[in-house]
Design a protein around this motif. Structure first.
Motif, PDB file in Angstrom:
ATOM      1  N   ASP A   1      21.761  11.300  10.538  1.00  0.00           N
ATOM      2  CA  ASP A   1      21.394  11.016  11.930  1.00  0.00           C
ATOM      3  C   ASP A   1      21.929  12.039  12.918  1.00  0.00           C
ATOM      4  OD1 ASP A   1      20.176   8.403  11.300  1.00  0.00           O
ATOM      5  OD2 ASP A   1      22.232   7.892  10.737  1.00  0.00           O
ATOM      6  N   GLY A   2      22.821  12.882  12.475  1.00  0.00           N
ATOM      7  CA  GLY A   2      23.393  13.925  13.315  1.00  0.00           C
ATOM      8  C   GLY A   2      24.015  14.983  12.427  1.00  0.00           C
ATOM      9  N   LEU A   3      24.095  16.201  12.941  1.00  0.00           N
ATOM     10  CA  LEU A   3      24.541  17.331  12.125  1.00  0.00           C
ATOM     11  C   LEU A   3      25.526  18.199  12.891  1.00  0.00           C
ATOM     12  CD1 LEU A   3      24.197  19.270   9.628  1.00  0.00           C
ATOM     13  CD2 LEU A   3      22.316  20.319  10.908  1.00  0.00           C
ATOM     14  N   VAL A   4      26.608  18.547  12.210  1.00  0.00           N
ATOM     15  CA  VAL A   4      27.538  19.581  12.672  1.00  0.00           C
ATOM     16  C   VAL A   4      27.502  20.654  11.598  1.00  0.00           C
ATOM     17  CG1 VAL A   4      29.951  20.142  13.153  1.00  0.00           C
ATOM     18  CG2 VAL A   4      28.985  17.948  13.927  1.00  0.00           C
TER      19      VAL A   4
ATOM     20  N   TYR B   1      29.871  14.450  20.106  1.00  0.00           N
ATOM     21  CA  TYR B   1      28.569  14.668  20.741  1.00  0.00           C
ATOM     22  C   TYR B   1      27.434  14.100  19.893  1.00  0.00           C
ATOM     23  CZ  TYR B   1      24.284  16.891  22.234  1.00  0.00           C
ATOM     24  OH  TYR B   1      22.982  17.107  22.624  1.00  0.00           O
ATOM     25  N   VAL B   2      27.373  14.483  18.616  1.00  0.00           N
ATOM     26  CA  VAL B   2      26.235  14.037  17.802  1.00  0.00           C
ATOM     27  C   VAL B   2      26.264  12.528  17.600  1.00  0.00           C
ATOM     28  CG1 VAL B   2      25.813  16.272  16.699  1.00  0.00           C
ATOM     29  CG2 VAL B   2      27.286  14.630  15.568  1.00  0.00           C
TER      30      VAL B   2
ATOM     31  N   VAL C   1      17.379  15.958  14.525  1.00  0.00           N
ATOM     32  CA  VAL C   1      18.473  15.080  14.939  1.00  0.00           C
ATOM     33  C   VAL C   1      19.409  15.907  15.817  1.00  0.00           C
ATOM     34  CG1 VAL C   1      18.317  13.683  12.824  1.00  0.00           C
ATOM     35  CG2 VAL C   1      19.941  15.595  12.930  1.00  0.00           C
ATOM     36  N   PRO C   2      20.293  15.260  16.566  1.00  0.00           N
ATOM     37  CA  PRO C   2      21.279  16.030  17.328  1.00  0.00           C
ATOM     38  C   PRO C   2      22.089  16.922  16.391  1.00  0.00           C
ATOM     39  CG  PRO C   2      21.277  13.738  18.016  1.00  0.00           C
ATOM     40  CD  PRO C   2      20.413  13.820  16.794  1.00  0.00           C
ATOM     41  N   LYS C   3      22.265  18.169  16.794  1.00  0.00           N
ATOM     42  CA  LYS C   3      22.975  19.118  15.933  1.00  0.00           C
ATOM     43  C   LYS C   3      23.737  20.137  16.771  1.00  0.00           C
ATOM     44  CE  LYS C   3      18.559  21.411  15.005  1.00  0.00           C
ATOM     45  NZ  LYS C   3      17.630  20.400  15.461  1.00  0.00           N
ATOM     46  N   VAL C   4      24.930  20.456  16.295  1.00  0.00           N
ATOM     47  CA  VAL C   4      25.808  21.398  16.987  1.00  0.00           C
ATOM     48  C   VAL C   4      26.324  22.415  15.979  1.00  0.00           C
ATOM     49  CG1 VAL C   4      27.967  21.671  18.282  1.00  0.00           C
ATOM     50  CG2 VAL C   4      26.510  19.681  18.698  1.00  0.00           C
ATOM     51  N   GLU C   5      26.272  23.678  16.378  1.00  0.00           N
ATOM     52  CA  GLU C   5      26.878  24.752  15.593  1.00  0.00           C
ATOM     53  C   GLU C   5      28.335  24.890  16.020  1.00  0.00           C
ATOM     54  OE1 GLU C   5      24.675  28.515  14.991  1.00  0.00           O
ATOM     55  OE2 GLU C   5      26.423  29.449  15.920  1.00  0.00           O
TER      56      GLU C   5
ATOM     57  N   LYS D   1      27.387  10.289  19.808  1.00  0.00           N
ATOM     58  CA  LYS D   1      26.938   9.693  21.071  1.00  0.00           C
ATOM     59  C   LYS D   1      25.427   9.842  21.246  1.00  0.00           C
ATOM     60  CE  LYS D   1      27.969   9.837  26.061  1.00  0.00           C
ATOM     61  NZ  LYS D   1      26.832   9.070  26.391  1.00  0.00           N
ATOM     62  N   VAL D   2      24.923  11.033  21.045  1.00  0.00           N
ATOM     63  CA  VAL D   2      23.493  11.276  21.243  1.00  0.00           C
ATOM     64  C   VAL D   2      22.666  10.548  20.184  1.00  0.00           C
ATOM     65  CG1 VAL D   2      21.708  13.065  21.334  1.00  0.00           C
ATOM     66  CG2 VAL D   2      23.907  13.439  22.454  1.00  0.00           C
ATOM     67  N   SER D   3      23.154  10.513  18.951  1.00  0.00           N
ATOM     68  CA  SER D   3      22.435   9.794  17.892  1.00  0.00           C
ATOM     69  C   SER D   3      22.354   8.311  18.194  1.00  0.00           C
ATOM     70  CB  SER D   3      23.118   9.994  16.537  1.00  0.00           C
ATOM     71  OG  SER D   3      23.018  11.324  16.127  1.00  0.00           O
ATOM     72  N   SER D   4      23.456   7.740  18.668  1.00  0.00           N
ATOM     73  CA  SER D   4      23.446   6.303  18.949  1.00  0.00           C
ATOM     74  C   SER D   4      22.565   5.993  20.153  1.00  0.00           C
ATOM     75  CB  SER D   4      24.863   5.770  19.153  1.00  0.00           C
ATOM     76  OG  SER D   4      25.447   6.321  20.303  1.00  0.00           O
ATOM     77  N   GLU D   5      22.520   6.874  21.129  1.00  0.00           N
ATOM     78  CA  GLU D   5      21.648   6.665  22.289  1.00  0.00           C
ATOM     79  C   GLU D   5      20.177   6.775  21.913  1.00  0.00           C
ATOM     80  OE1 GLU D   5      22.990   9.528  25.147  1.00  0.00           O
ATOM     81  OE2 GLU D   5      24.736   8.330  25.711  1.00  0.00           O
TER      82      GLU D   5
END
Length: 145
Positions: A66-69, A135-136, A91-95, A138-142
């Motif tokens: 559901d989210g990626l780092v 971050y991921v 999905v929300p993702k951050v490098e 929070k954004v994934s749950s929203e």
């Protein structure tokens, strides 16, 4: 909610790499920190590391998170294949980068993968992973509401 943390080449060698650049923590310390964060926050997390581009792409292609780092390591600078795989991931993702890639050698300053991520965290050491996970999560749950 399941979050995926992907670490690229040589990150398994934390603790043995240049401590002035990467700090004193080991890869096991990093994984433990991430798992502790996940437990405190009631989130399932998988930490995946590979030194091989194709294995990273195959893991991303499973699309079971559901989210990626992601810390692509050296692939950051030239792997259009990982960039394209990241573009598929919706999905929300951050490098994340442990060191400040913008303050290092010229070749490390360009990221071909960041532009298909929501953002990039660089130079905050292992703590950058926690910020990215926050971050991921929070954004994934929203977005799942």
């Amino acid at each position: 909610m399941k979050l995926l943390v992907v670490n690229g080449p040589n990150l398994n060698m934390l603790g043995k790499r240049d401590r002035n650049v990467y700090g004193n923590f080991t890869y096991d310390d990093l994984v433990r920190m991430i798992e502790d964060w996940a437990k405190r926050n009631g989130v399932e997390v998988e930490v995946f590391q590979s030194n091989h581009e194709g294995e990273i792409i195959d893991r991303l292609h499973r699309l079971d998170f559901d989210g990626l780092v992601i810390n692509p390591g050296a692939f950051t600078h030239y792997s259009y294949a990982i960039r394209d795989a990241l573009e598929i991931v919706k999905v929300p993702k951050v490098e994340v980068h442990i060191s400040n890639i913008h303050g290092r050698e010229e070749f490390r300053r360009k990221s071909v993968t960041a532009e298909v991520c929501d953002g990039q965290i660089s130079g905050l050491g292992a703590y950058g992973y926690i910020l990215a996970l926050e971050y991921v999560r929070k954004v994934s749950s929203e977005s799942s509401k």
